[in-house]
Design a protein around this motif. Sequence first.
Motif, PDB file in Angstrom:
ATOM      1  N   GLY A 140       0.953  -1.050   0.007  1.00 12.52           N
ATOM      2  CA  GLY A 140      -0.035   0.091   0.137  1.00 12.52           C
ATOM      3  C   GLY A 140       0.774   1.072  -0.028  1.00 12.52           C
ATOM      4  O   GLY A 140       2.000   1.326  -0.365  1.00 12.52           O
ATOM      5  N   VAL A 141       0.248   2.377   0.408  1.00 12.56           N
ATOM      6  CA  VAL A 141       0.946   3.531   0.270  1.00 12.56           C
ATOM      7  C   VAL A 141       1.978   3.555   1.506  1.00 12.56           C
ATOM      8  O   VAL A 141       1.659   3.155   2.467  1.00 12.56           O
ATOM      9  N   THR A 142       3.185   4.116   1.182  1.00  7.57           N
ATOM     10  CA  THR A 142       4.317   4.083   2.316  1.00  7.57           C
ATOM     11  C   THR A 142       4.598   5.575   2.498  1.00  7.57           C
ATOM     12  O   THR A 142       4.700   6.639   1.633  1.00  7.57           O
ATOM     13  N   ASN A 143       4.799   6.114   3.800  1.00  6.07           N
ATOM     14  CA  ASN A 143       5.201   7.450   4.389  1.00  6.07           C
ATOM     15  C   ASN A 143       6.377   7.550   3.685  1.00  6.07           C
ATOM     16  O   ASN A 143       7.146   6.602   3.890  1.00  6.07           O
ATOM     17  N   PRO A 144       6.865   8.679   2.919  1.00  4.23           N
ATOM     18  CA  PRO A 144       8.026   8.881   2.427  1.00  4.23           C
ATOM     19  C   PRO A 144       9.209   8.710   3.738  1.00  4.23           C
ATOM     20  O   PRO A 144       9.200   9.440   4.933  1.00  4.23           O
ATOM     21  N   ASP A 145      10.400   8.517   3.250  1.00  3.24           N
ATOM     22  CA  ASP A 145      11.742   8.482   3.893  1.00  3.24           C
ATOM     23  C   ASP A 145      12.144   9.776   3.734  1.00  3.24           C
ATOM     24  O   ASP A 145      13.159  10.058   3.169  1.00  3.24           O
ATOM     25  N   ASP A 146      11.496  10.663   4.522  1.00  6.37           N
ATOM     26  CA  ASP A 146      11.913  12.127   4.321  1.00  6.37           C
ATOM     27  C   ASP A 146      11.749  12.914   5.640  1.00  6.37           C
ATOM     28  O   ASP A 146      10.657  13.117   6.123  1.00  6.37           O
ATOM     29  N   PRO A 147      12.764  13.399   6.253  1.00  7.14           N
ATOM     30  CA  PRO A 147      12.702  14.141   7.569  1.00  7.14           C
ATOM     31  C   PRO A 147      11.847  15.344   7.570  1.00  7.14           C
ATOM     32  O   PRO A 147      11.096  15.529   8.420  1.00  7.14           O
ATOM     33  N   TYR A 176       0.407   1.195  11.958  1.00  5.40           N
ATOM     34  CA  TYR A 176       0.260   0.722  10.716  1.00  5.40           C
ATOM     35  C   TYR A 176       1.311   0.634   9.804  1.00  5.40           C
ATOM     36  O   TYR A 176       2.134   1.690  10.068  1.00  5.40           O
ATOM     37  N   GLU A 177       1.555  -0.417   9.210  1.00  6.17           N
ATOM     38  CA  GLU A 177       2.788  -0.586   8.446  1.00  6.17           C
ATOM     39  C   GLU A 177       3.043   0.522   7.462  1.00  6.17           C
ATOM     40  O   GLU A 177       2.047   1.101   7.054  1.00  6.17           O
ATOM     41  N   ASP A 178       4.308   0.481   7.354  1.00  2.00           N
ATOM     42  CA  ASP A 178       5.068   1.457   6.369  1.00  2.00           C
ATOM     43  C   ASP A 178       4.544   3.014   6.564  1.00  2.00           C
ATOM     44  O   ASP A 178       4.474   3.913   5.788  1.00  2.00           O
ATOM     45  N   THR A 179       4.395   3.171   7.785  1.00  2.00           N
ATOM     46  CA  THR A 179       3.940   4.790   8.337  1.00  2.00           C
ATOM     47  C   THR A 179       5.166   5.096   9.197  1.00  2.00           C
ATOM     48  O   THR A 179       5.684   4.160   9.678  1.00  2.00           O
ATOM     49  N   TYR A 180       4.850   6.443   9.634  1.00  2.00           N
ATOM     50  CA  TYR A 180       5.885   6.476  10.787  1.00  2.00           C
ATOM     51  C   TYR A 180       5.438   6.134  12.187  1.00  2.00           C
ATOM     52  O   TYR A 180       6.196   6.259  13.156  1.00  2.00           O
ATOM     53  N   LEU A 181       4.481   5.229  12.350  1.00  2.00           N
ATOM     54  CA  LEU A 181       3.806   4.497  13.042  1.00  2.00           C
ATOM     55  C   LEU A 181       3.838   3.006  12.862  1.00  2.00           C
ATOM     56  O   LEU A 181       3.096   1.962  13.572  1.00  2.00           O
ATOM     57  N   GLY A 182       4.805   2.487  12.005  1.00  2.00           N
ATOM     58  CA  GLY A 182       4.971   1.266  11.392  1.00  2.00           C
ATOM     59  C   GLY A 182       5.465   0.221  12.138  1.00  2.00           C
ATOM     60  O   GLY A 182       5.477  -0.885  11.580  1.00  2.00           O
ATOM     61  N   THR A 183       6.253   0.369  13.012  1.00  2.00           N
ATOM     62  CA  THR A 183       7.045  -0.757  13.911  1.00  2.00           C
ATOM     63  C   THR A 183       6.686   0.074  15.443  1.00  2.00           C
ATOM     64  O   THR A 183       6.494   1.393  15.796  1.00  2.00           O
ATOM     65  N   VAL A 199      -1.975  12.875  23.468  1.00  2.00           N
ATOM     66  CA  VAL A 199      -1.954  12.253  22.142  1.00  2.00           C
ATOM     67  C   VAL A 199      -0.970  10.782  22.834  1.00  2.00           C
ATOM     68  O   VAL A 199       0.010  10.918  23.403  1.00  2.00           O
ATOM     69  N   ARG A 200      -1.526   9.821  22.580  1.00  2.00           N
ATOM     70  CA  ARG A 200      -0.995   8.427  23.080  1.00  2.00           C
ATOM     71  C   ARG A 200      -1.027   7.367  21.873  1.00  2.00           C
ATOM     72  O   ARG A 200      -1.201   7.885  20.630  1.00  2.00           O
ATOM     73  N   LEU A 201      -0.924   6.352  21.919  1.00  2.00           N
ATOM     74  CA  LEU A 201      -0.693   5.092  20.765  1.00  2.00           C
ATOM     75  C   LEU A 201      -2.030   4.327  20.967  1.00  2.00           C
ATOM     76  O   LEU A 201      -2.256   3.789  21.816  1.00  2.00           O
ATOM     77  N   ASN A 202      -2.506   4.005  19.782  1.00  2.00           N
ATOM     78  CA  ASN A 202      -3.384   3.011  19.312  1.00  2.00           C
ATOM     79  C   ASN A 202      -2.544   1.889  18.946  1.00  2.00           C
ATOM     80  O   ASN A 202      -2.345   1.621  17.878  1.00  2.00           O
ATOM     81  N   ILE A 203      -2.255   0.863  20.022  1.00  2.00           N
ATOM     82  CA  ILE A 203      -1.228  -0.017  19.758  1.00  2.00           C
ATOM     83  C   ILE A 203      -1.871  -1.321  19.090  1.00  2.00           C
ATOM     84  O   ILE A 203      -2.158  -2.330  19.480  1.00  2.00           O
ATOM     85  N   ASP A 204      -2.418  -1.050  17.921  1.00  2.00           N
ATOM     86  CA  ASP A 204      -3.286  -1.898  16.893  1.00  2.00           C
ATOM     87  C   ASP A 204      -2.184  -2.746  16.361  1.00  2.00           C
ATOM     88  O   ASP A 204      -1.965  -2.947  14.936  1.00  2.00           O
ATOM     89  N   ILE A 205      -1.714  -3.691  17.207  1.00  2.00           N
ATOM     90  CA  ILE A 205      -0.482  -4.604  16.678  1.00  2.00           C
ATOM     91  C   ILE A 205      -0.939  -5.818  15.552  1.00  2.00           C
ATOM     92  O   ILE A 205      -0.438  -6.223  14.898  1.00  2.00           O
ATOM     93  N   GLY A 206      -2.177  -5.902  15.581  1.00  2.00           N
ATOM     94  CA  GLY A 206      -2.784  -6.790  14.642  1.00  2.00           C
ATOM     95  C   GLY A 206      -2.715  -6.348  13.460  1.00  2.00           C
ATOM     96  O   GLY A 206      -2.561  -7.078  12.440  1.00  2.00           O
ATOM     97  N   ASN A 207      -2.468  -5.221  12.980  1.00  2.00           N
ATOM     98  CA  ASN A 207      -2.325  -4.531  11.542  1.00  2.00           C
ATOM     99  C   ASN A 207      -0.823  -5.056  11.237  1.00  2.00           C
ATOM    100  O   ASN A 207      -0.407  -5.030  10.087  1.00  2.00           O
ATOM    101  N   LEU A 208       0.136  -5.201  12.127  1.00  2.00           N
ATOM    102  CA  LEU A 208       1.341  -5.774  11.849  1.00  2.00           C
ATOM    103  C   LEU A 208       1.583  -7.231  11.966  1.00  2.00           C
ATOM    104  O   LEU A 208       2.327  -7.718  11.045  1.00  2.00           O
ATOM    105  N   ILE A 209       1.182  -7.676  12.846  1.00  2.00           N
ATOM    106  CA  ILE A 209       1.017  -9.206  12.910  1.00  2.00           C
ATOM    107  C   ILE A 209       0.593 -10.098  11.499  1.00  2.00           C
ATOM    108  O   ILE A 209       1.055 -11.086  11.159  1.00  2.00           O
ATOM    109  N   ARG A 210      -0.463  -9.350  10.951  1.00  2.00           N
ATOM    110  CA  ARG A 210      -1.069 -10.038   9.714  1.00  2.00           C
ATOM    111  C   ARG A 210      -0.167  -9.855   8.722  1.00  2.00           C
ATOM    112  O   ARG A 210      -0.537 -10.573   7.490  1.00  2.00           O
TER     113      ARG A 210
END
Length: 308
Positions: A140-147, A176-183, A199-210
Amino acid sequence: MSGNTMRWTPQDWPIACAMIPFAPVQDAGPAAWARDLGQVAAAGFDAVDPTDSWLRLADLDDAGRARFVAICRDLGLTVPAISTSRRSVIDPVQGDDHLAYCHRVIDCAADLGAGHVSFGLFGPLSDAQRAALWFWTEPGVTNPDDPATRALAVARIRDLGRHAADRGIQVALEMYEDTYLGTASDAVAFVTDVDLPSVRLNIDIGNLIRLHRPVQPWAEMIALCAPFAGYWHVKNYYRMTDPSGVILSHPAPMMGGTINWRAAINIALDLGFSSPFLVEHYGGDGLGVCAENRDYIRRILAQRRTLP
């Protein structure tokens, strides 16, 4: 704010049903809203998250929103949170519009008495994802590797967080994978850079385990992210690795998949987690599995000696 202002019991801890098992109803009108919400209530839920892939509540006029509230009230449903999906504030085309929309979601949540919103940095589904049986098997769409783009994301989420704090709302950022919150480490670094109590995290690790690729073990992700946990999307997957190295996944009930949710939830509770849950499931009888997942969470809560 960081959680509930009074202690919840295992019986009344807010566990909302996601609306992802249902087709979009934005233009279908109140009769369609009532039909779907009636099924949620009939499945034993007393809370619902009007996930915006189903209904953009923040984009309804006052009359439409009042009608939605009346339907929920008649069905005995509360709205503890509102989740957004694929409304990235750094989308290269619609980022500005999505930012304005997320501000409206915060105001909508406050007006409804919902204490939480969930935002993410993941983009729209690609053509290949829409054509696949399971969209996460295609890139899918990837967040750019750009500071500079990451800095913009931090700044815009901080802007939303300040607005949320003013309205008494807690923001949760969805992993969510391939975003700045992807790992796990990236998610912790991002929320730390935002550096706001609202501001906290929605630690939806199912998005990554799949994902059909190597990922960090679920227990390591929980250990890193649980101290930052806010409103929490929970779901599970069977994850299988063939001797050839092929990785496959399939949606699973929370109790039966790869993630040990009893352990994950207890770790978060030990750290003071005190936000609502959202139960999700893709495929099959998604609503039925969500109802079973709700009951499973309540059993976990009931078996603890103390709650935050």
